[in-house]
Every structure is written in structure tokens, then in C-alpha cells.
Design a protein around this motif. Structure first.
Motif, PDB file in Angstrom:
ATOM      1  N   MET A 378     -36.647   7.168 -25.500  1.00 24.84           N
ATOM      2  CA  MET A 378     -37.989   7.777 -25.833  1.00 24.84           C
ATOM      3  C   MET A 378     -38.494   6.802 -27.835  1.00 24.84           C
ATOM      4  O   MET A 378     -38.996   7.042 -28.433  1.00 24.84           O
ATOM      5  N   TRP A 379     -36.424   6.512 -27.763  1.00 24.38           N
ATOM      6  CA  TRP A 379     -36.104   5.869 -29.320  1.00 24.38           C
ATOM      7  C   TRP A 379     -37.596   4.862 -29.307  1.00 24.38           C
ATOM      8  O   TRP A 379     -37.922   4.234 -30.085  1.00 24.38           O
ATOM      9  N   SER A 380     -37.809   3.749 -28.516  1.00 25.44           N
ATOM     10  CA  SER A 380     -37.809   2.813 -27.868  1.00 25.44           C
ATOM     11  C   SER A 380     -39.312   2.920 -28.582  1.00 25.44           C
ATOM     12  O   SER A 380     -39.996   2.015 -27.812  1.00 25.44           O
ATOM     13  N   GLN A 381     -40.000   4.048 -28.024  1.00 23.03           N
ATOM     14  CA  GLN A 381     -41.458   4.342 -27.686  1.00 23.03           C
ATOM     15  C   GLN A 381     -41.828   4.804 -29.433  1.00 23.03           C
ATOM     16  O   GLN A 381     -42.691   3.981 -29.457  1.00 23.03           O
ATOM     17  N   LYS A 382     -41.021   5.509 -30.002  1.00 21.39           N
ATOM     18  CA  LYS A 382     -41.222   5.746 -31.187  1.00 21.39           C
ATOM     19  C   LYS A 382     -41.114   4.947 -32.057  1.00 21.39           C
ATOM     20  O   LYS A 382     -42.227   4.378 -33.406  1.00 21.39           O
ATOM     21  N   TRP A 389     -33.594  -2.954 -31.063  1.00 20.98           N
ATOM     22  CA  TRP A 389     -32.797  -3.698 -30.630  1.00 20.98           C
ATOM     23  C   TRP A 389     -31.902  -3.419 -31.657  1.00 20.98           C
ATOM     24  O   TRP A 389     -30.863  -4.659 -31.346  1.00 20.98           O
ATOM     25  N   CYS A 390     -32.406  -4.704 -32.503  1.00 23.77           N
ATOM     26  CA  CYS A 390     -32.218  -5.874 -33.799  1.00 23.77           C
ATOM     27  C   CYS A 390     -30.611  -4.238 -34.431  1.00 23.77           C
ATOM     28  O   CYS A 390     -29.249  -4.645 -34.939  1.00 23.77           O
ATOM     29  N   TRP A 391     -31.014  -3.031 -34.367  1.00 23.16           N
ATOM     30  CA  TRP A 391     -30.171  -2.034 -35.072  1.00 23.16           C
ATOM     31  C   TRP A 391     -29.047  -1.756 -34.130  1.00 23.16           C
ATOM     32  O   TRP A 391     -27.933  -1.603 -34.407  1.00 23.16           O
ATOM     33  N   GLY A 392     -29.083  -2.055 -32.545  1.00 23.14           N
ATOM     34  CA  GLY A 392     -28.021  -2.011 -31.671  1.00 23.14           C
ATOM     35  C   GLY A 392     -27.253  -3.011 -31.424  1.00 23.14           C
ATOM     36  O   GLY A 392     -26.005  -2.724 -31.531  1.00 23.14           O
ATOM     37  N   PHE A 393     -27.841  -4.537 -32.192  1.00 25.50           N
ATOM     38  CA  PHE A 393     -27.095  -5.507 -32.760  1.00 25.50           C
ATOM     39  C   PHE A 393     -26.409  -5.014 -32.814  1.00 25.50           C
ATOM     40  O   PHE A 393     -25.551  -5.392 -32.535  1.00 25.50           O
ATOM     41  N   MET A 394     -26.796  -5.177 -34.265  1.00 25.10           N
ATOM     42  CA  MET A 394     -25.648  -4.687 -35.376  1.00 25.10           C
ATOM     43  C   MET A 394     -24.487  -3.519 -35.151  1.00 25.10           C
ATOM     44  O   MET A 394     -23.101  -3.853 -35.743  1.00 25.10           O
ATOM     45  N   GLY A 395     -25.196  -2.653 -34.525  1.00 23.83           N
ATOM     46  CA  GLY A 395     -24.427  -1.240 -34.448  1.00 23.83           C
ATOM     47  C   GLY A 395     -22.983  -2.204 -33.552  1.00 23.83           C
ATOM     48  O   GLY A 395     -22.184  -1.227 -33.348  1.00 23.83           O
ATOM     49  N   VAL A 439     -32.081  -0.698 -23.584  1.00 24.02           N
ATOM     50  CA  VAL A 439     -33.528  -0.202 -22.927  1.00 24.02           C
ATOM     51  C   VAL A 439     -34.035  -0.898 -24.351  1.00 24.02           C
ATOM     52  O   VAL A 439     -35.761  -1.021 -23.253  1.00 24.02           O
ATOM     53  N   ALA A 440     -34.318  -1.247 -24.994  1.00 24.84           N
ATOM     54  CA  ALA A 440     -35.700  -1.678 -25.945  1.00 24.84           C
ATOM     55  C   ALA A 440     -35.685  -3.305 -25.267  1.00 24.84           C
ATOM     56  O   ALA A 440     -36.808  -3.781 -25.424  1.00 24.84           O
ATOM     57  N   VAL A 441     -34.676  -4.374 -24.932  1.00 20.70           N
ATOM     58  CA  VAL A 441     -35.397  -4.993 -24.300  1.00 20.70           C
ATOM     59  C   VAL A 441     -35.779  -5.141 -23.056  1.00 20.70           C
ATOM     60  O   VAL A 441     -36.711  -5.975 -22.500  1.00 20.70           O
ATOM     61  N   SER A 442     -35.285  -4.027 -22.079  1.00 19.89           N
ATOM     62  CA  SER A 442     -36.451  -4.159 -20.972  1.00 19.89           C
ATOM     63  C   SER A 442     -37.752  -3.045 -21.579  1.00 19.89           C
ATOM     64  O   SER A 442     -38.486  -3.806 -20.424  1.00 19.89           O
ATOM     65  N   ALA A 443     -37.756  -2.836 -22.450  1.00 17.33           N
ATOM     66  CA  ALA A 443     -38.736  -2.357 -22.816  1.00 17.33           C
ATOM     67  C   ALA A 443     -40.262  -3.331 -23.363  1.00 17.33           C
ATOM     68  O   ALA A 443     -40.987  -3.795 -23.048  1.00 17.33           O
ATOM     69  N   PHE A 444     -39.210  -4.218 -23.894  1.00 24.65           N
ATOM     70  CA  PHE A 444     -40.055  -5.349 -24.945  1.00 24.65           C
ATOM     71  C   PHE A 444     -40.128  -6.549 -23.376  1.00 24.65           C
ATOM     72  O   PHE A 444     -41.765  -7.077 -23.246  1.00 24.65           O
ATOM     73  N   HIS A 445     -39.074  -6.374 -22.249  1.00 22.02           N
ATOM     74  CA  HIS A 445     -40.009  -7.739 -21.265  1.00 22.02           C
ATOM     75  C   HIS A 445     -40.839  -7.338 -20.647  1.00 22.02           C
ATOM     76  O   HIS A 445     -41.668  -7.728 -19.914  1.00 22.02           O
ATOM     77  N   ALA A 446     -40.889  -5.468 -20.328  1.00 18.02           N
ATOM     78  CA  ALA A 446     -42.377  -5.343 -19.375  1.00 18.02           C
ATOM     79  C   ALA A 446     -43.646  -4.847 -20.729  1.00 18.02           C
ATOM     80  O   ALA A 446     -44.961  -4.899 -19.780  1.00 18.02           O
ATOM     81  N   ARG A 447     -43.715  -5.022 -21.461  1.00 16.37           N
ATOM     82  CA  ARG A 447     -44.762  -5.088 -22.327  1.00 16.37           C
ATOM     83  C   ARG A 447     -45.316  -6.457 -22.494  1.00 16.37           C
ATOM     84  O   ARG A 447     -46.654  -6.698 -22.398  1.00 16.37           O
ATOM     85  N   VAL A 448     -44.153  -7.695 -22.317  1.00  6.70           N
ATOM     86  CA  VAL A 448     -44.993  -8.946 -22.911  1.00  6.70           C
ATOM     87  C   VAL A 448     -44.656  -9.811 -21.122  1.00  6.70           C
ATOM     88  O   VAL A 448     -45.976 -10.837 -20.941  1.00  6.70           O
ATOM     89  N   SER A 449     -44.391  -8.571 -20.572  1.00 11.99           N
ATOM     90  CA  SER A 449     -44.793  -9.541 -18.666  1.00 11.99           C
ATOM     91  C   SER A 449     -46.178  -9.610 -17.986  1.00 11.99           C
ATOM     92  O   SER A 449     -46.962  -8.810 -18.531  1.00 11.99           O
ATOM     93  N   LYS A 552     -32.909 -12.212 -35.728  1.00 15.97           N
ATOM     94  CA  LYS A 552     -33.083 -11.206 -35.850  1.00 15.97           C
ATOM     95  C   LYS A 552     -34.710 -12.140 -36.540  1.00 15.97           C
ATOM     96  O   LYS A 552     -36.073 -11.195 -36.039  1.00 15.97           O
ATOM     97  N   PRO A 553     -34.853 -13.140 -37.125  1.00 21.49           N
ATOM     98  CA  PRO A 553     -36.249 -13.699 -37.548  1.00 21.49           C
ATOM     99  C   PRO A 553     -37.515 -13.741 -36.194  1.00 21.49           C
ATOM    100  O   PRO A 553     -38.778 -13.553 -36.353  1.00 21.49           O
ATOM    101  N   LYS A 554     -36.569 -14.553 -35.524  1.00 21.51           N
ATOM    102  CA  LYS A 554     -37.081 -14.540 -33.639  1.00 21.51           C
ATOM    103  C   LYS A 554     -37.674 -13.649 -33.062  1.00 21.51           C
ATOM    104  O   LYS A 554     -39.212 -13.535 -32.669  1.00 21.51           O
ATOM    105  N   VAL A 555     -36.894 -13.166 -32.863  1.00 22.56           N
ATOM    106  CA  VAL A 555     -37.163 -11.639 -31.883  1.00 22.56           C
ATOM    107  C   VAL A 555     -38.472 -10.602 -32.721  1.00 22.56           C
ATOM    108  O   VAL A 555     -39.499 -10.700 -32.048  1.00 22.56           O
ATOM    109  N   LEU A 556     -38.500 -10.219 -33.827  1.00 19.14           N
ATOM    110  CA  LEU A 556     -39.343  -9.349 -34.817  1.00 19.14           C
ATOM    111  C   LEU A 556     -41.189 -10.476 -34.760  1.00 19.14           C
ATOM    112  O   LEU A 556     -41.639  -9.988 -34.428  1.00 19.14           O
ATOM    113  N   HIS A 557     -39.979 -12.163 -35.214  1.00 18.56           N
ATOM    114  CA  HIS A 557     -41.982 -13.003 -34.616  1.00 18.56           C
ATOM    115  C   HIS A 557     -42.448 -12.750 -33.673  1.00 18.56           C
ATOM    116  O   HIS A 557     -43.332 -12.507 -32.967  1.00 18.56           O
ATOM    117  N   LEU A 558     -41.688 -12.502 -32.540  1.00 25.27           N
ATOM    118  CA  LEU A 558     -42.180 -12.430 -30.838  1.00 25.27           C
ATOM    119  C   LEU A 558     -42.633 -11.239 -30.872  1.00 25.27           C
ATOM    120  O   LEU A 558     -43.667 -11.066 -30.128  1.00 25.27           O
TER     121      LEU A 558
END
Length: 573
Positions: A378-382, A389-395, A439-449, A552-558
Motif C-alpha cells: 500500500m505504501w508503494s502506491q501512496k 526504497w531509499c527509506w528502506g535502504f537507510m533503515g 516491494v518498492a523495487v518490484s513495483a518499480f520494475h513492474a512500472r518500467v517494464s 540515491k541520486p540515480k534511482v530518484l532520477h530513473l
């Protein structure tokens, strides 16, 4: 692959599914806690029922942008008991096939490394971690599984039946010899870590190949409107199989667990041995495969893209600049957590935490992981996926530091109730951050594929993501031994029960084999510096630097790029 005209299509929003078995990596997917696997996240995307329709329509000679796009099958929102009887039976078959796949995967990526800790050093366990590689590299031979088959047997049964027979007989043989192998592991003339790894490499290779075939079969076994249940079957089956071979087996294999709950007279043996467990499931594999071969008929199908067509599509995807960037991110992103994921639990066992307590920790962790996956979806949609994903990375970096603190405060009097609660809390926090990232990176993969080639595109990205959690594990475990300093002090001359000449001179006992030699000859192995702490800190520092400077700069740019930037030929549009 020739360029095809495409019309933007609104893809149905599908809830992300989580399953770990890291490697599952995953776990992987993923499974009991990904920290306890070898980085293999055994987790799947929901199948895209629109892909085949769009592909076949656009490939037709009469295709025109002026023509309406045909309607794709509408996904039903039925409960299991509302499904047609045929879909119910096929769903249960898929659950069974995925469950069988999870049995050896749960052992190879979960239980066996813990059992080896009493016989091998961290470096040797690092060698054993290579057994999980086939699951992260199956993309390279998946085109052959899809394109080469016998019409008389069936497109999927051509692979599933012989693969499961090989797995079954392999587990029967290994079950008859594994206890002897582990008893002599690391000793002169005994089984080497590499030789032991090859047997499990073979079983994981069989699982990975079976997974390719079952994934393809899942999309045709169910009716088009109910095809989303294929991912549910995979989630249930793989999770249950890994849970059985990891949490349940680890608990019943522990002598302390059996003595505490099931025995009036204590014993040094658990209720379930690794050899007996392997032989039981080896026979189960064979029986299920015989039933599958004779009782389940597969519908006729025809070849679609050839082997080399798929490789050409993969090569075209790899040449996209943005794909190259996300691949680099995936290959370096998980290095910061590798010492925590691969060593922390082994270090707890080394200090005396106990396999029974470890099994209890994972058992409590399991339902939380399922629930956290739902909320993370749900958070990956909000929020935007890669920001989450970046928040999860730092956590997850914070979780690595907190895990080191938990290991450092291990009570001198042994495991207490408060310390067990601390370990459980640390596991839950690590699982939480791990699940958010996946979950976040899976949502991103599904979006860009690209939906026209979504299967190949998603599999490529998922494979690289899994590999990023697999390949560093070997090197991290090697470094732990390299950074460890321990000295064996000579023992007393009146020591009894020695298994060799009395230790008279000090020597290094950093490796497990040297530690055992020291203690069996009356010496005392004193830890001067534990390499785990240094390596974990190095990993975290590497993670922080690469995250702030590059990741972080790269993934937010992508994430900010339009979808056409991810399409073959899209850069020129």
C-alpha cells in the motif's frame, strides 16, 4: 526483434506480492527472514495477462494505430471457492509444485549453513553459499526451457517430470550420505566444502529449472480471468516449502528443542535428522512426479519466440542506458547489508544462542513478514516506489548496526528472556526494512517494464536484483575469517580426554578447524579480535557512501524518467 508500433495501454493495478527465501534471493521472494537465506529472494511478480494479447495483436500484419485495441481478459475478483472446479484443481497443483521446490531451497539457503557452523569456518560456509547461484542466474537458460520440448509429453511436463525425478533421486542419495559428509567436513581426508557445495548446487539447479517450467505452466493452467491466482499459488507454495525446511526442520533437528518439549529423558540428538528428512522428501518427489506424469494431461501448445529471439530481446534491453544504470545499482546496493544478512545469525549460534531459539525467532518473524508485505504494498502506491526504497535502504543499514550491537551484548550467563526478546525485535525490524525494499523495487520494475516484452524485461531485472544479494556473500564470509584474530593457549599437562597431543605452543585458532583442534587437545582458544564487527562496519560504511554519492541520486532520477525512456527504441521517440 523488429520494432513494433505500440499504443499506450492502461495496465491494471495489481497488489504486490512478497516472498523471500534470501534469494530468495530471493528468499525469496521471499520466506522466513531473508537474513537467514543466501541472498536469494524467491519472490515473484504477478503474471501480466495482457502481455500475450498485446504481443499477438501488434505482431499481426493487419495491425494499425487507427484500429481499436482488442479488450484483454478481465481479471476476476473471486475467492478460491468461487473459482471453477478446474481452476481450483490446477491452483492446488501449482501450490504443490511450488511447495516441492521450496523444500530443498529452504535447506540449501536456510538450515544447512547453520548445521555447518559446527564443522566449517566462515570461509568454508562462504564456499557453500555458491550453491544458491543457479536461482539467481536461471535467466541465462530459461529460453531453452521455454523453446525446447517434446509435443508428445507436453511443453512443461517435458522439463518438470525429469527434473523432479533427478531432484528426488538426488535427495535420496544425499540423504544416505549427508550425515557422514558433515561428520568429516573440514577434517583431513574428509569432505571439502566445495565438494559438499556441489551436491546442493545440483539440487538448487534442478529447483531453478523446475521454477522456469512451472512459472510458464502457471499462466496456461488457469483460465485468463483467474490467472492472477498463479502468483498466489507461488506465494503459498514456496513460502510453505521454505518454512517447512527452515523453521520447522531447524526446530525439530535441535536437541534442546526436543528435550524441552518432547522428551522426559534428555538426548544429544534431535527428533529429525537431515538425512532422514532428505530421504522422506526424495520419495515424496518421486511419488508426486509419477502421479503428475500419468494423471495430469497438458494442453497442446506451439512454439512462440525461438531461443535466439529471446536472447536478442535481452541484448536489446541491456543496451538501454537506463537499464545499465539500474543494473549497477542492483549489483552494489546490497553490499552494505551482506555481513548482517550472512553472518549475524551464524555469529549468534557461535556464541551459544541455540538452534531452538533461532527457530523460535524465525517462527515469530514469519507472520509479521506476511503482514508487513501487505502494508508495504500500500505504501508503494501512496509514495513513489524508489523513494520508499531509499527509506528502506537507510533503515536496513540501521538494522545492520543494531544487529551488531545485539551480538556484542550477548549475555555471559547465556540466553535470557530479555535477550531473546531483543533478538526477536531486531529480526522484526530487519524484516520490515527488507520487505519495504523488495516491494518498492518490484513495483518499480513492474512500472518500467515494456508490456509487450514484459516477461523477459521483468525476469532480467529480477535476476540482476537477486544476483546483487548473492555474489557478495562469498567474499564477505571470506573477509570475516581474514579479519579474525584468535590464539590457542597451551593447556594444562594434567588435562584428560584429549583427542591428540597436548597443545604446548600457541597458534592461531581463527578458523573453525583450528579451534576444534585447539579445544580437543586441551588448549583454550581466545578471541582477540572478531572479524565480524570489522566487516559489518566496512559494509555499512560502503553502503552509506555509495547510497549518498551514487545510488540515491540515480534511482530518484530513473524514477522521474518517462516510460518511453525504458522502451526499446524509445530514446529516439
Amino acid at each position: 526483434m523488429t520494432a513494433r508500433a505500440r499504443r499506450p495501454q492502461k495496465q491494471p493495478r495489481r497488489p504486490p506480492l512478497t516472498l523471500k527465501v534470501e534469494d530468495a534471493n530471493a528468499a525469496p521472494n521471499g520466506i522466513p527472514n531473508g537474513k537467514m537465506s543466501n541472498g536469494v529472494e524467491m519472490r515473484r511478480k504477478a503474471p501480466n495477462p495482457d502481455a500475450n494479447v498485446a504481443d499477438s495483436f501488434m505482431a499481426s500484419e493487419s495491425f494499425s494505430l487507427d484500429e481499436p485495441v482488442p479488450k484483454t481478459p478481465v481479471l476476476n475478483n473471486h475467492g478460491f471457492f468461487d473459482l471453477p472446479r478446474q481452476d481450483q484443481r490446477n491452483f492446488l497443483l501449482l501450490v504443490l509444485l511450488y511447495f516441492l521446490q521450496g523444500i530443498p531451497m529452504g535447506l540449501a539457503t536456510g538450515s544447512v549453513p547453520f548445521l555447518l557452523k559446527n564443522h566449517m569456518s566462515y570461509s568454508e560456509i562462504g564456499v557453500f553459499s555458491l550453491a544458491s547461484y543457479p536461482y539467481s542466474l536461471k535467466l541465462f537458460w530459461s529460453p531453452f526451457v521455454d523453446a525446447v520440448w517434446s509435443p508428445k509429453i507436453g511443453r512443461r511436463k517435458t522439463w518438470i517430470v525429469p527434473i523432479q525425478f533427478c531432484s528426488g533421486f538426488g535427495m535420496l542419495w544425499l540423504g544416505s550420505h549427508v550425515e557422514e559428509m558433515m561428520a568429516t567436513a573440514g577434517k583431513p581426508g574428509g569432505m571439502t566444502a566445495f565438494s559438499f557445495m556441489l551436491w546442493w548446487f545440483f539440487l538448487v539447479l534442478m529447483c531453478a529449472t523446475q521454477d522456469i517450467a512451472v512459472d510458464g505452466w502457471a499462466l496456461t493452467l488457469l483460465s485468463p480471468g483467474n490467472v492472477s491466482y498463479a502468483s498466489t499459488a507461488q506465494t503459498v507454495g514456496l513460502t510453505a516449502g521454505h518454512f517447512m525446511s527452515y523453521t520447522v526442520f531447524l526446530a525439530f533437528n535441535a536437541a534442546d528443542f526436543a528435550n524441552k518439549w518432547f522428551r522426559a529423558v534428555p538426548s544429544d540428538e534431535g527428533l529429525l535428522s537431515l538425512g532422514g528428512y532428505l530421504k522422506f522428501w526424495g520419495w515424496a518427489y518421486i511419488i508426486v512426479t509419477i502421479g503428475l506424469g500419468f494423471l495430469k494431461r497438458e494442453e497442446k501448445s506451439h512454439n512462440e519466440d525461438g531461443v535466439w529471439d529471446v536472447y536478442k530481446i535481452m541484448w536489446g534491453i541491456l543496451k538501454l542506458k537506463n537499464v545499465q544504470t539500474i543494473i549497477i545499482v542492483h549489483l552494489i546496493a546490497k553490499i552494505g547489508f551482506q555481513a548482517n544478512d550472512g553472518v549475524t545469525n551464524l555469529k549468534l549460534l557461535d556464541k551459544g544462542f541455540g538452534k531452538d531459539n533461532m527457530a523460535l525467532t524465525v517462527l515469530i518473524d514469519f507472520p509479521f513478514e506476511i503482514g508487513l508485505g501487505y502494508y508495504a504494498g500500500m505504501w508503494s502506491q501512496k509514495y513513489t516506489p524508489m523513494r520508499l526504497w531509499c527509506w528502506g535502504f537507510m533503515g536496513r543499514l540501521v538494522a545492520a548496526l543494531s544487529a551488531q550491537f545485539v551480538v556484542a551484548i550477548f549475555p555471559s550467563e547465556g540466553v535470557t528472556h530479555w535477550y531473546l526478546l531483543v533478538v526477536i525485535a531486531e529480526h522484526l525490524f530487519s524484516t520490515f526494512t527488507n520487505t519495504i525494499m523488495f516491494v518498492a523495487v518490484s513495483a518499480f520494475h513492474a512500472r518500467v517494464s515494456d508490456p509487450v516484452i514484459g516477461g523477459t524485461y521483468m525476469t532480467l531485472l529480477a535476476t540482476v536484483c537477486n544476483l546483487g544479494g548473492t555474489f557478495p556473500r562469498y567474499f564477505v564470509l571470506q573477509l570475516v575469517d581474514s579479519f579474525t584474530v584468535a590464539t590457542c593457549s597451551p593447556g594444562k599437562s594434567d588435562a584428560t580426554g584429549l583427542k591428540g597431543p597436548l597443545v604446548t605452543e600457541a597458534f592461531s585458532c581463527a578458523l573453525q578447524v583450528d579451534k576444534e583442534r585447539c579445544e580437543s587437545r586441551g588448549g583454550t582458544c581466545e578471541m582477540i579480535h572478531d572479524g565480524y564487527y570489522s566487516v559489518n562496519l566496512l559494509c555499512v560504511v560502503f553502503g552509506v557512501i555509495t547510497f549518498l554519492w551514487y545510488i540515491k541520486p540515480k534511482v530518484l532520477h530513473l524514477q522521474s524518467l518517462p516510460l518511453r525512456a525504458w522502451r526499446l527504441g524509445g530514446a529516439s521517440k
